[in-house]
Motif scaffolding. Structure first.
Motif, short mmCIF file in Angstrom:
data_model
loop_
_atom_site.label_atom_id
_atom_site.label_comp_id
_atom_site.label_asym_id
_atom_site.label_seq_id
_atom_site.Cartn_x
_atom_site.Cartn_y
_atom_site.Cartn_z
N HIS A 248 0.83 -1.21 0.00
CA HIS A 248 0.00 0.00 0.00
C HIS A 248 0.87 1.26 0.00
CE1 HIS A 248 0.94 -0.64 4.27
NE2 HIS A 248 0.85 0.66 4.38
N ASN A 249 2.13 1.11 0.45
CA ASN A 249 3.08 2.23 0.48
C ASN A 249 3.86 2.41 -0.82
OD1 ASN A 249 2.98 3.43 3.06
ND2 ASN A 249 4.04 1.70 3.96
N PHE A 250 3.74 1.46 -1.72
CA PHE A 250 4.70 1.35 -2.81
C PHE A 250 4.65 2.55 -3.76
CE2 PHE A 250 6.64 -1.15 -6.46
CZ PHE A 250 7.88 -1.19 -5.89
N GLU A 251 3.47 3.08 -4.03
CA GLU A 251 3.38 4.24 -4.92
C GLU A 251 4.19 5.41 -4.35
OE1 GLU A 251 0.23 7.48 -6.81
OE2 GLU A 251 -0.47 6.05 -5.29
N GLU A 252 3.99 5.71 -3.06
CA GLU A 252 4.71 6.81 -2.43
C GLU A 252 6.21 6.54 -2.37
OE1 GLU A 252 5.37 10.47 -0.98
OE2 GLU A 252 3.43 9.73 -1.70
N LYS A 253 6.59 5.28 -2.13
CA LYS A 253 8.01 4.92 -2.08
C LYS A 253 8.67 5.08 -3.45
CE LYS A 253 8.42 3.50 2.25
NZ LYS A 253 9.37 4.08 3.22
N VAL A 254 7.95 4.69 -4.50
CA VAL A 254 8.48 4.83 -5.86
C VAL A 254 8.65 6.32 -6.18
CG1 VAL A 254 8.02 4.47 -8.32
CG2 VAL A 254 7.48 2.67 -6.68
N ARG A 255 7.64 7.09 -5.83
CA ARG A 255 7.72 8.53 -6.10
C ARG A 255 8.89 9.15 -5.34
NH1 ARG A 255 4.04 11.15 -8.68
NH2 ARG A 255 2.33 9.75 -8.14
N SER A 256 9.05 8.72 -4.08
CA SER A 256 10.16 9.24 -3.26
C SER A 256 11.52 8.88 -3.86
CB SER A 256 10.04 8.68 -1.84
OG SER A 256 11.13 9.07 -1.05
N ALA A 257 11.64 7.64 -4.34
CA ALA A 257 12.91 7.20 -4.92
C ALA A 257 13.22 7.92 -6.23
CB ALA A 257 12.88 5.69 -5.16
N LEU A 258 12.18 8.35 -6.94
CA LEU A 258 12.37 9.05 -8.21
C LEU A 258 12.45 10.56 -8.04
CD1 LEU A 258 9.85 7.02 -10.41
CD2 LEU A 258 12.34 6.94 -10.55
N THR A 259 12.35 11.01 -6.78
CA THR A 259 12.37 12.45 -6.50
C THR A 259 13.79 12.94 -6.25
OG1 THR A 259 10.13 12.46 -5.58
CG2 THR A 259 11.59 14.24 -4.90
N LEU A 260 14.15 14.04 -6.88
CA LEU A 260 15.43 14.69 -6.63
C LEU A 260 15.18 15.96 -5.82
CD1 LEU A 260 17.49 14.40 -9.92
CD2 LEU A 260 17.88 13.25 -7.77
N LYS A 261 15.99 16.18 -4.78
CA LYS A 261 15.83 17.35 -3.92
C LYS A 261 17.03 18.28 -4.05
CE LYS A 261 12.99 15.13 -0.37
NZ LYS A 261 12.84 14.85 1.08
N PHE A 262 16.76 19.57 -3.95
CA PHE A 262 17.81 20.58 -4.02
C PHE A 262 17.62 21.58 -2.89
CE2 PHE A 262 16.84 19.03 -8.21
CZ PHE A 262 18.05 18.95 -8.88
N ASN A 263 18.72 21.93 -2.22
CA ASN A 263 18.68 23.11 -1.35
C ASN A 263 19.84 24.02 -1.76
OD1 ASN A 263 21.12 22.60 0.28
ND2 ASN A 263 19.94 20.91 1.16
N LEU A 264 19.80 25.26 -1.35
CA LEU A 264 20.77 26.24 -1.84
C LEU A 264 22.19 25.91 -1.41
CD1 LEU A 264 21.35 28.83 -3.37
CD2 LEU A 264 20.81 30.13 -1.29
N SER A 265 22.36 25.52 -0.16
CA SER A 265 23.71 25.25 0.36
C SER A 265 24.38 24.12 -0.41
CB SER A 265 23.61 24.90 1.85
OG SER A 265 24.87 24.52 2.34
N ASP A 266 23.68 22.98 -0.57
CA ASP A 266 24.27 21.84 -1.28
C ASP A 266 24.46 22.14 -2.76
OD1 ASP A 266 24.36 20.43 1.06
OD2 ASP A 266 22.56 19.23 0.67
N SER A 267 23.54 22.91 -3.35
CA SER A 267 23.65 23.25 -4.77
C SER A 267 24.89 24.10 -5.03
CB SER A 267 22.40 24.00 -5.23
OG SER A 267 21.26 23.17 -5.13
N LYS A 268 25.14 25.09 -4.18
CA LYS A 268 26.33 25.95 -4.33
C LYS A 268 27.61 25.15 -4.11
CE LYS A 268 26.01 30.14 -2.49
NZ LYS A 268 25.63 31.22 -1.52
#
Length: 642
Positions: free
Chosen positions: A215-235
Motif C-alpha cells: 500500500h506504500n509502494f506508490e509513495e516509495k516509488v515517487r520518493s525514490a524518483l524524486t530529486l531534492k535541491f537546497n541552496l547550500s548543497d547546490s552551491k
C-alpha cells in the motif's frame, strides 16, 4: 504455529503465480500471518532452484522481523544452510573512515560525552549499525559518523565495513545468499539503475520478488524518483564542478558558474518568499508559481555549456568525480527546464526543510509507466501484498482498482484473505455525531473543532484510564490539541511523537506509563502495540489527502471523479492502516473512536457506506453510553486480568 486457512490460501496462490510466470497482488488481513504465507513457498522455491529471493519492505523494523522469520521457518523445514542478508540504506551504517578522521583532527568538542562514546565504540568495531546503539543518539550526531559518499573499493576500512559487506552480498550472482531483504527504496533504485546503466545494486539471478506493505509502494516509488535541491548543497556542488574544471586547465566556464550561483540564489529566495506568503497549508509540499525574475533559457544554455566542458576533459584518476559532476549538471539542467516550463512531464514543488531552509523537489508525473516497464514486465514473478490494498466493491476488479491503476500492475488479482480475528466480539467502533465541522462553507473552523476534539479525547481517555493512541492527519492539529491539554489537568501521562524517525523511546514510555500517545505520520502504520498496553485508538479526522498538495492536485487534474478515484481510496488506505493499530492479536480488545462527524449517520455523506464496509469493525455505535458499557464489560475485565 497453527493452521490458518487464509495463510494456506495465500501460499498456494503464490506458488500458482510463480509456476505460471505471473505477477500476483493479494490482500492479507491482520492475523493471517502473511510473512509466513510468502516465506514458506519462497523457501521451497529457493531450495529447489538454488537462486535468491528478493523481499522488499517499507521499514527497517519489518525487514529485521522478516530476516528473523526466514531462519525460524527454514529451521522448521529442515533447511539449515539458508543464508539471508538485510540491505539497509547507507545512512544506517557507521563509517570508520569518517570516525577516524574525527579522532585524528580532534573534532570532538568539550562536553560532547555521548558523541565521544559513540565515536570510540565505532572506532573499536562495537557499533557497525545504528541499531547496535544501546543509548540515545540524535540524528545530528549520527549523521556525523554514518556512511556518506562511500568510496567502496578504494576505502581503507572496507574489509571491516558492514555497509560494504552488505553491498557485496546483495550483488553476488553465486549461491552465497538465498534471501535478500531490502527496503522498497533500494529495490526501486536498483530497477532505475539497471534500466539506465545496465548494472544495478542487486543480483540479476533472483527468481522471485516479493513486495510487502505494498500500500506504500506508490509513495516509495515517487520518493525514490524524486530529486531534492537546497541552496547550500547546490552551491557546494557548483564549487566542486568549478574546481574540477580548473584542475584540468579549463577556464572558459567561469561566467557560467557565476551565473548558476547568482540565479540559484535568486530562485531559492523567490521560492522562500512564495512559501512565506501562504497563509497556512495542511500540506508540507507547496506549488511553485512562475518565477519571472530568472531567464531560464539562458540558464539552460549555460548549464549545457558546462556539461559539454565536463564531457570533454580527460578523466584520469577522477573518473568517478567527473561522472558524479556530470550527473549533477544534468539534474540542474532538468530543474531549470521544469521551472522554465520547457519540460512538462515532471511534477515540481517546494517545502521547508527547517525554519530557514527551503528545498525544491521534482519527480516524473507518471510513475506507473516506470513500474509497468521495469518491474511488472520482467523475467521474474512479482508478488505484492499488504493488509490494506483493497477498497469496497462487489468484484475483485473493483476492490483492487485503485492500487493496480496507481502502480501500473499487470498480473493476477488474488482473493482477499480476511483477518481471522473476532472484531464483532472484541472491538467497538464509536463515531461522534455532535462534533463541529473542521471547515464551514470553506471557511477555517479549525480552532473550534480542535477545542471540541480535545474535550472528547479527555472524556474517552478517562474511560480507558489512558492506554490510548491518538492519530492526527496534520502536525498543526496535534500541536494545537497538546497546547489545549496543557491547560487541563488529566489523570494520564501525555506522550508526544518524537522528532526523527525512531519512536522506540516514545512507545516504551507509553507502555510503561499506560499514558496517551499523540502522533501523526509514521504512527498510522508499522506500530505494533498489543495486549493490555493499548485499549483505544482515536482518529481525530478522516485522513483525506490535501487538495492543494502538488501531487494530489496532479492526480485530481487527471481524474474524471476525484472523490471516488483519488480522495476516497487514499483516505481509506490510511484509515485502514490507522484503525489496524488496535487489534494485533486474537485476544486484543478495544475501541476505535472517530471524532469526525462526517462519518455519522446523520451527515448523509455518500461515502459513508463505502468507508464502513471497508473496515473490519462490525459493532458500531454513535451513543457514548454504549461506549461506557463496552469498556466496563469488555475492556476493564481484560485489564484486570493483567
Amino acid at each position: 504455529m497453527h493452521p490458518r486457512e487464509g495463510q494456506e490460501n495465500m501460499s498456494l496462490d503464490i506458488v500458482e503465480a510463480f509456476t505460471d510466470d505471473s505477477n500476483l497482488i493479494i490482500e492479507a488481513g491482520v492475523g493471517i500471518g502473511k510473512s509466513f504465507a510468502y516465506l514458506i513457498p519462497s523457501l521451497l522455491i529457493n531450495e529447489r532452484l538454488r537462486k535468491p529471493i528478493i523481499i522488499a519492505t517499507s521499514s527497517i523494523q519489518l525487514s529485521e522481523q522478516i530476516y528473523d522469520d526466514v531462519y525460524t521457518i527454514a529451521h522448521r523445514l529442515g533447511f539449515d544452510e539458508v543464508r539471508a542478508v538485510i540491505g539497509k540504506g547507507m545512512a544506517n551504517y557507521s563509517c570508520q573512515e569518517r570516525t577516524e578522521r574525527i579522532i585524528e583532527m580532534g573534532l570532538i568538542k568539550e562536553g560532547e560525552h555521548f558523541f565521544e562514546s559513540l565515536v570510540t565504540q565505532i572506532s573499536s568495531g562495537k557499533i557497525k549499525q545504528r541499531s547496535d546503539i544501546s543509548f540515545g543518539v540524535s540524528d545530528k550526531d549520527w549523521n556525523r559518523v554514518s556512511v556518506n559518499n562511500c568510496t567502496y573499493e578504494k576505502c581503507t576500512y572496507r574489509n571491516t565495513c558492514e555497509f560494504y559487506k552488505m553491498r557485496t552480498l546483495i550483488k553476488t550472482d553465486a549461491r552465497v545468499v538465498d534471501f535478500i531483504v531490502v527496503n522498497q527504496d533500494l529495490l526501486i533504485r536498483d530497477l532505475i539503475r539497471k534500466y539506465e546503466t545496465g548494472k544495478g545494486f542487486m543480483t540479476d539471478s533472483n527468481v522471485l520478488t516479493i513486495i510487502d506493505e505494498a500500500h506504500n509502494f506508490e509513495e516509495k516509488v515517487r520518493s525514490a524518483l524524486t530529486l531534492k535541491f537546497n541552496l547550500s548543497d547546490s552551491k557546494k556542488s557548483i564549487r566542486n564542478i568549478s574546481r574540477l574544471l580548473d584542475s584540468r586547465g579549463v577556464y572558459t566556464h567561469l561566467r557560467s558558474i557565476d551565473m548558476l550561483v547568482y540565479e540559484l540564489e535568486n530562485i531559492f529566495k523567490t521560492v522562500k518568499d512564495q512559501i512565506d506568503s501562504y497563509v497556512s497549508s495542511e500540506s508540507e509540499r507547496y506549488s511553485i508559481s512562475t518565477i519571472n525574475s530568472v531567464d531560464f533559457q539562458a540558464l539552460i544554455e549555460h548549464t549545457k555549456e558546462l556539461i559539454t566542458s565536463m564531457s570533454l576533459i580527460d578523466t584520469g584518476k577522477k573518473e568517478r568525480q567527473i561522472d558524479d559532476s556530470l550527473q549533477e549538471l544534468r539534474d540542474f539542467h532538468t530543474l531549470f527546464s521544469i521551472l522554465g516550463n520547457v519540460k512538462s512531464d515532471y511534477l515540481i514543488w517546494s517545502q521547508k526543510a527547517n525554519k530557514n531552509t527551503v528545498e525544491l523537489s521534482y519527480c516524473p508525473k507518471n510513475i506507473k509507466d516506470v513500474l509497468t516497464d521495469r518491474l511488472f514486465s520482467g523475467r521474474n514473478s512479482v508478488i505484492l501484498t499488504s493488509a490494506t490494498i483493497c477498497q469496497s466493491g462487489s468484484s475483485l476488479e473493483e476492490r483492487y482498482d485503485y492500487i493496480t491503476k496507481a502502480l501500473g500492475f499487470k498480473g493476477v488479482l488474488g482473493e482477499q484473505q480476511f483477518s481471522p480475528y473476532k472484531y464483532e466480539e472484541n472491538a467497538l467502533m464509536y463515531v461522534t455525531n455532535d462534533m463541529p465541522m473542521y471547515r464551514v462553507k470553506n471557511e477555517d473552523n479549525k480552532e473550534v473543532f480542535l477545542k471540541a476534539a480535545t474535550d472528547k479525547i479527555v472524556k474517552l481517555c478517562n474511560l480507558t484510564n489512558g492506554r490510548t493512541l491518538v492519530l492526527f492527519s496534520a502536525k498543526e492539529d496535534l500541536k494545537l490539541v497538546i497546547e489545549n491539554l496543557s491547560k487541563i489537568k488529566v489523570n494520564w501521562r501525555i506522550i508526544v511523537q518524537k522528532e526523527g524517525s525512531s519512536q522506540d523511546s516514545a512507545i516504551t514510555e507509553f507502555k510503561e506509563s499506560n499514558g496517551v500517545l499523540f502522533g501523526t505520520g509514521i504512527f498510522w502504520e508499522g506500530i505494533n502495540i498489543s495486549g493490555s498496553d493499548l485499549s483505544q485508538v482515536i482518529i481525530v479526522r478522516l485522513p483525506f489527502p490535501v487538495p492543494s498538495d502538488p501531487i494530489t492536485e496532479h492526480k485530481i487534474n487527471n481524474s474524471k471523479d476525484p472523490m471516488n478515484e483519488i480522495f476516497l481510496p487514499e483516505m481509506l488506505i490510511k484509515l485502514r492502516q490507522g484503525t489496524g493499530r488496535l487489534i494485533r492479536t486474537e485476544t486484543d480488545t478495544g475501541i476505535i473512536s472517530i471524532l469526525d462527524s462526517r462519518l455519522s449517520e446523520g451527515s448523509n455523506k455518500p461515502y459513508r457506506k463505502s468507508v464502513l464496509s471497508s473496515l473490519p469493525f462490525k459493532t458500531y455505535t454513535e451513543d457514548f453510553n454504549m461506549v461506557e458499557k463496552f469498556v466496563s464489560e469488555k475492556v476493564i475485565p481484560k485489564l484486570e486480568q493483567h
